[in-house]
Design a protein around this motif. Structure first.
Motif, mmCIF file in Angstrom:
data_model
loop_
_atom_site.group_PDB
_atom_site.id
_atom_site.type_symbol
_atom_site.label_atom_id
_atom_site.label_comp_id
_atom_site.label_asym_id
_atom_site.label_seq_id
_atom_site.Cartn_x
_atom_site.Cartn_y
_atom_site.Cartn_z
ATOM 1 N N SER A 1 0.838 -1.198 0.000
ATOM 2 C CA SER A 1 0.000 0.000 0.000
ATOM 3 C C SER A 1 0.869 1.241 0.000
ATOM 4 C CB SER A 1 -0.861 -0.022 1.263
ATOM 5 O OG SER A 1 -1.424 1.243 1.507
ATOM 6 N N PHE B 1 -13.930 15.884 5.335
ATOM 7 C CA PHE B 1 -12.977 16.054 6.425
ATOM 8 C C PHE B 1 -11.992 17.184 6.129
ATOM 9 C CE2 PHE B 1 -13.549 11.263 7.474
ATOM 10 C CZ PHE B 1 -14.643 11.556 8.282
ATOM 11 N N ASN C 1 -13.715 4.318 4.311
ATOM 12 C CA ASN C 1 -13.182 4.882 3.073
ATOM 13 C C ASN C 1 -14.239 5.697 2.336
ATOM 14 O OD1 ASN C 1 -11.418 1.925 2.980
ATOM 15 N ND2 ASN C 1 -10.402 3.896 3.016
ATOM 16 N N LEU C 2 -13.732 6.650 1.559
ATOM 17 C CA LEU C 2 -14.651 7.630 0.962
ATOM 18 C C LEU C 2 -15.696 6.984 0.034
ATOM 19 C CD1 LEU C 2 -15.455 10.587 0.676
ATOM 20 C CD2 LEU C 2 -13.802 10.787 -1.183
ATOM 21 N N ILE D 1 -18.536 5.233 1.602
ATOM 22 C CA ILE D 1 -19.343 6.231 2.331
ATOM 23 C C ILE D 1 -20.243 6.997 1.354
ATOM 24 C CG2 ILE D 1 -19.108 8.453 3.560
ATOM 25 C CD1 ILE D 1 -16.799 7.084 5.141
ATOM 26 N N ASP E 1 -4.619 12.729 8.174
ATOM 27 C CA ASP E 1 -4.815 12.848 6.720
ATOM 28 C C ASP E 1 -3.778 13.765 6.091
ATOM 29 O OD1 ASP E 1 -6.877 11.182 6.047
ATOM 30 O OD2 ASP E 1 -8.447 12.690 6.269
ATOM 31 N N CYS F 1 -8.997 17.396 0.600
ATOM 32 C CA CYS F 1 -7.846 16.503 0.365
ATOM 33 C C CYS F 1 -7.906 15.845 -1.012
ATOM 34 C CB CYS F 1 -7.837 15.380 1.394
ATOM 35 S SG CYS F 1 -7.384 15.908 3.018
ATOM 36 N N ASN G 1 -5.417 4.535 -3.924
ATOM 37 C CA ASN G 1 -6.758 4.305 -3.349
ATOM 38 C C ASN G 1 -7.650 3.512 -4.309
ATOM 39 O OD1 ASN G 1 -5.521 6.594 -1.908
ATOM 40 N ND2 ASN G 1 -7.484 6.741 -0.869
ATOM 41 N N GLU H 1 -19.679 13.695 5.240
ATOM 42 C CA GLU H 1 -18.935 14.732 5.955
ATOM 43 C C GLU H 1 -17.587 14.897 5.266
ATOM 44 O OE1 GLU H 1 -18.238 13.985 10.117
ATOM 45 O OE2 GLU H 1 -16.999 15.790 10.313
ATOM 46 N N THR I 1 0.384 3.472 1.774
ATOM 47 C CA THR I 1 0.455 3.868 3.182
ATOM 48 C C THR I 1 1.874 3.703 3.731
ATOM 49 O OG1 THR I 1 -0.744 3.692 5.252
ATOM 50 C CG2 THR I 1 -0.167 1.630 4.227
ATOM 51 N N ARG J 1 -6.606 12.648 -3.484
ATOM 52 C CA ARG J 1 -6.092 11.278 -3.492
ATOM 53 C C ARG J 1 -6.018 10.769 -4.927
ATOM 54 N NH1 ARG J 1 -5.148 12.663 0.722
ATOM 55 N NH2 ARG J 1 -5.556 11.762 2.776
ATOM 56 N N ARG K 1 -9.623 15.295 9.557
ATOM 57 C CA ARG K 1 -9.450 13.998 10.225
ATOM 58 C C ARG K 1 -7.969 13.849 10.563
ATOM 59 N NH1 ARG K 1 -11.032 8.504 6.989
ATOM 60 N NH2 ARG K 1 -9.253 9.168 5.704
HETATM 61 N N1 UFG Z 1 -12.922 11.518 3.497
HETATM 62 C C1 UFG Z 1 -13.892 12.450 3.811
HETATM 63 N N2 UFG Z 1 -15.014 12.015 4.428
HETATM 64 C C2 UFG Z 1 -15.219 10.706 4.760
HETATM 65 C C3 UFG Z 1 -14.213 9.760 4.438
HETATM 66 C C4 UFG Z 1 -13.067 10.206 3.807
HETATM 67 O O1 UFG Z 1 -13.755 13.639 3.540
HETATM 68 O O2 UFG Z 1 -16.268 10.396 5.347
HETATM 69 C C5 UFG Z 1 -11.703 11.969 2.808
HETATM 70 C C6 UFG Z 1 -10.435 11.735 3.615
HETATM 71 O O3 UFG Z 1 -10.186 12.838 4.450
HETATM 72 C C7 UFG Z 1 -9.400 11.581 2.510
HETATM 73 C C8 UFG Z 1 -10.187 10.994 1.331
HETATM 74 O O4 UFG Z 1 -11.554 11.205 1.644
HETATM 75 O O5 UFG Z 1 -8.947 12.830 2.123
HETATM 76 C C9 UFG Z 1 -9.943 9.514 1.178
HETATM 77 O O6 UFG Z 1 -10.111 8.880 2.423
HETATM 78 P P1 UFG Z 1 -10.055 7.292 2.573
HETATM 79 O O7 UFG Z 1 -10.276 6.985 4.011
HETATM 80 O O8 UFG Z 1 -10.963 6.665 1.580
HETATM 81 O O9 UFG Z 1 -8.579 6.927 2.092
HETATM 82 P P2 UFG Z 1 -7.176 7.340 2.712
HETATM 83 O O10 UFG Z 1 -6.410 7.960 1.597
HETATM 84 O O11 UFG Z 1 -7.275 8.113 3.944
HETATM 85 O O12 UFG Z 1 -6.626 5.911 3.117
HETATM 86 C C10 UFG Z 1 -6.350 4.966 2.138
HETATM 87 C C11 UFG Z 1 -6.603 3.555 2.649
HETATM 88 C C12 UFG Z 1 -5.691 3.217 3.775
HETATM 89 C C13 UFG Z 1 -4.287 3.482 3.369
HETATM 90 C C14 UFG Z 1 -4.143 4.911 2.873
HETATM 91 C C15 UFG Z 1 -2.790 5.267 2.345
HETATM 92 O O13 UFG Z 1 -7.917 3.432 3.092
HETATM 93 O O14 UFG Z 1 -5.813 1.849 4.086
HETATM 94 O O15 UFG Z 1 -5.046 5.111 1.784
HETATM 95 O O16 UFG Z 1 -2.489 4.477 1.251
HETATM 96 F F1 UFG Z 1 -3.508 3.317 4.461
#
Ligand code: UFG
Length: 337
Positions: free
Chosen positions: A125, A218, A199-200, A203, A294, A229, A179, A216, A127, A231, A291
């Motif tokens: 990942s 973040f 995950n977005l 959701i 992030d 943010c 992602n 929501e 991550t 991605r 969040r």
């Molecule tokens: N977000 C929102 N609202 C929500 C959920 C997410 O605004 O209700 C935003 C987050 O702040 C972020 C984006 O949507 O900016 C994506 O969020 P995710 O949780 O879908 O994904 P992340 O990039 O935070 O995390 C993902 C994987 C993790 C991994 C990470 C880094 O879910 O397992 O990428 O590779 F660790």
């Protein structure tokens, strides 16, 4: 017949990898304990592919069970996607995460040694990069995971690196996913998270289905083009195809790490708009606080994989939204029958 053992093949990404292998004329064998997947996915894959896929319900954390499976299947290569994947749970139960995730990969590598299986593709990942020091993130970016889940991914990469160094014929490809989103265009398989998603995209789907009142956002004060943010969302079918391309990578390249992303960032606001367009109605949304943990932006530099493997991303974020909407609508129809 060259069998490809797909460990975690019933999961979200594993099921798409299995389908991609079948569509390219290969013979995947699914190994899964169905802890975080629905066994009905096997029947749906069978009907999509028009074949009966060999499937073994196996506890991959059980060394003897893994060894027996290798003895029976005699795979020529392994795609290892099995493991625990919740960041939050990994913080709460780090020892479980280290023991399960590292244990599974160690069991697989030992069995590969015992049964002369030399090639592994490993699901890692982005991550592992932690807080990006620069964007787009290339494979030379320093590795600095910020939670136990991320560290289990990085430690598995390093275990595989040592395993490759010790074996004359062994080789490995590490895929660092950005992602993953979307679903197969058929709408027959897709993401089906158990519990409440973090995950977005799930959701967005839950909000569309009325399971959630609103999305929501973040944080709206990041240094990005619209303050939300950014991605790199990779369509799961493109990601699946990357595994097939990785299997074909020259085994002379003993240990290779590739980012799998589109190279293009999508902000949370753009994601909500794209999903709303795919649905044909606006999703209710609300601006919330940042969040914790992030990063403002995480986007892949994907030049290495595009130049070295026979792969490039073919599907857009809009395609992923459309395919997710289709998958969710077919799933809710079949659930209500
Ligand atoms: N977000 C929102 N609202 C929500 C959920 C997410 O605004 O209700 C935003 C987050 O702040 C972020 C984006 O949507 O900016 C994506 O969020 P995710 O949780 O879908 O994904 P992340 O990039 O935070 O995390 C993902 C994987 C993790 C991994 C990470 C880094 O879910 O397992 O990428 O590779 F660790």
């Amino acid at each position: 017949m060259n069998k490809i053992l797909v460990c975690g093949g019933a999961g979200y990404i594993g099921s798409h990898v299995t389908l991609s292998l079948l569509r390219k004329g290969q013979t995947p064998v699914i190994v899964d304990n169905f802890a975080n997947s629905d066994p009905s996915v096997i029947g749906r894959l069978n009907s999509l592919a028009g074949v009966q896929i060999e499937c073994h319900e196996v506890e991959l954390a059980d060394e003897a069970a893994v060894s027996r499976t290798f003895q029976e299947v005699k795979p020529s290569a392994v795609i290892q996607l099995a493991g625990l994947k919740s960041v939050g749970q990994s913080v709460a139960n780090p020892t479980d995460y280290y023991s399960v995730n590292l244990g599974i990969t160690l069991n697989i590598l030992s069995a590969m040694e015992r049964y002369s299986c030399d090639r592994i593709v490993f699901s890692s990942s982005a991550t592992v990069y932690g807080e990006p020091e620069y964007v787009p993130i290339d494979e030379a970016h320093c590795v600095s995971p910020i939670n136990p889940y991320g560290r289990t991914k990085y430690f598995q990469e390093e275990i595989i690196r040592d395993w490759v160094a010790a074996g004359e014929l062994s080789s490995a490809v590490i895929l660092r996913y950005f992602n993953p989103v979307g679903a197969d265009a058929s709408g027959v398989i897709g993401e089906d998270p158990s519990g409440i998603p973090n995950n977005l995209m799930p959701i967005l789907g839950d909000t569309a289905a009325g399971i959630r009142k609103e999305v929501e956002i973040f944080g709206g004060d990041y240094a990005t083009r619209d303050g939300t943010c950014e991605r790199d969302y990779i369509h799961v079918s493109d990601l699946a195809d990357a595994h097939v391309a990785a299997l074909a990578c020259d085994p002379e390249d003993k240990f290779e790490v590739f980012n799998v992303g589109t190279g293009r960032g999508v902000t949370v606001r753009e994601a909500i708009d794209a999903y709303s367009s795919a649905l044909g109605r606006p999703l209710p949304e609300r601006m919330g606080a940042r969040r914790e943990g992030d990063a403002a932006s995480s986007v892949a530099a994907n030049e290495k994989i595009v130049s070295r493997l026979n792969w490039r991303p073919l599907r857009s974020f809009e395609d992923a939204c459309r395919d997710d909407v289709r998958w969710r609508s077919q799933k809710s129809k079949s659930n209500s029958m």
